[in-house]
Design an enzyme around this catalytic site. Sequence first.
Site, PDB file in Angstrom:
ATOM      1  N   THR A  20      27.684  78.367  83.787  1.00  0.00           N
ATOM      2  CA  THR A  20      26.531  78.770  84.604  1.00  0.00           C
ATOM      3  C   THR A  20      26.734  78.381  86.055  1.00  0.00           C
ATOM      4  OG1 THR A  20      25.037  78.590  82.744  1.00  0.00           O
ATOM      5  CG2 THR A  20      24.040  78.375  84.908  1.00  0.00           C
ATOM      6  N   SER A  66      30.966  78.717  78.496  1.00  0.00           N
ATOM      7  CA  SER A  66      31.565  77.670  77.669  1.00  0.00           C
ATOM      8  C   SER A  66      31.163  77.738  76.203  1.00  0.00           C
ATOM      9  CB  SER A  66      31.286  76.277  78.239  1.00  0.00           C
ATOM     10  OG  SER A  66      30.030  75.795  77.843  1.00  0.00           O
ATOM     11  N   THR A  99      27.528  74.111  80.485  1.00  0.00           N
ATOM     12  CA  THR A  99      26.862  72.967  79.852  1.00  0.00           C
ATOM     13  C   THR A  99      26.963  72.985  78.328  1.00  0.00           C
ATOM     14  OG1 THR A  99      24.765  74.180  79.781  1.00  0.00           O
ATOM     15  CG2 THR A  99      25.141  72.763  81.705  1.00  0.00           C
TER      16      THR A  99
HETATM   17  N1  ASP Z   1      26.269  79.305  78.472  1.00  0.00           N
HETATM   18  C1  ASP Z   1      26.551  78.562  79.676  1.00  0.00           C
HETATM   19  C2  ASP Z   1      27.888  77.864  79.491  1.00  0.00           C
HETATM   20  O1  ASP Z   1      27.944  76.915  78.741  1.00  0.00           O
HETATM   21  C3  ASP Z   1      25.481  77.570  79.910  1.00  0.00           C
HETATM   22  C4  ASP Z   1      25.666  76.676  81.083  1.00  0.00           C
HETATM   23  O2  ASP Z   1      26.709  76.560  81.703  1.00  0.00           O
HETATM   24  O3  ASP Z   1      24.670  76.011  81.382  1.00  0.00           O
HETATM   25  O4  ASP Z   1      28.851  78.269  80.091  1.00  0.00           O
END
Ligand code: ASP
Length: 329
Positions: A20, A66, A99
């Site tokens: 993100t 991720s 995350t």
């Molecule tokens: N889906 C995203 C990831 O993990 C969520 C984030 O980065 O907050 O890449």
Amino acid sequence: MDPISVNRERRVIVLGTGGTIAGRASAASDNIGYTAGEVGVADLLQGIGAPPGIGLEAEQVSQVDSKDMGFAIWRTLAQRCAHWLAEPDVAGIVITHGTDTLEETAFFLQSVLAPSKPVVLTCAMRPASALAPDGPQNVRDAIVVAATPQACGVVAVCAGTVHGALEVRKVHTYRLDAFDSGDAGPLAYVEEGAVRQLRCWPAADPAARTVFDRIADAATWPRVEILASHAEARGTLVDALLEERRRGAVEPVQGIVLAATGNGTLHHALEAAALRAQAEGVAVVRATRCAEGRILPRPGQSLRDAGTLSPVKARIALMLELLVAGPAA
Ligand code: ASP
């Protein structure tokens, strides 16, 4: 006195993996309808600046959401970290990451590198295109930690808080302060560019090199599945995995992590199936579903436990253990 800090800049290397933090939405007011992994890591550094005497260098390792993290990226990431950490003027590494699986990547890197310099994962809960993105401050804080001379080991920095790789866990779906270290508590805070340390950094361990060498060589990584114990749990999924093994599946299950209730307890039907799996040579480990605490060993347990590790981290630990042990005779 350290000649490097006197004579020339020390470097912090920033490795981009997506997430993100590198996400873009069509409207600045949209914090959730974005595509992760679109903005290059060099662009994420624009306007952030570095502490005095620190030079920044960016390298794009991958560009993924991720949730889709996998072994190939982990291997490359570990290799790039090892490469940069060996450079004498590199103070530390920052990794920009999504995350969702940040805690898994952090635990993996600590297991295979256990570095004597800091490797700092950071992230964002809002995309780079947001009205008030949280990524830039997180990156700046992560750079501060990576440049801290007494810091070491793999840690995560989010919302001004530093978490150790062993304890860090995503605990919130939306809040900017989305991570927690459970009952161990955070490792440090970053306040206006200063690190306030609360407890010890993750220990450096040269023995991690053995694990690192194995991941570099391995053509395939052992398959380890996570199955949860819950009300009305059954053994049918364990039995299906065993059946696949007996039929000579290309990637037979080698390990099972049971996400156990409370102090490592299992529904009796799942436990019976897990014991059958163990008897057939599958490595079985219990890890608690609870967000805090550890499994306290009780006498007479036939299935070993993962202590403080969450199920996702216990899975990585078991996978690496199986990788180092090599194929069963
Ligand atoms: N889906 C995203 C990831 O993990 C969520 C984030 O980065 O907050 O890449």
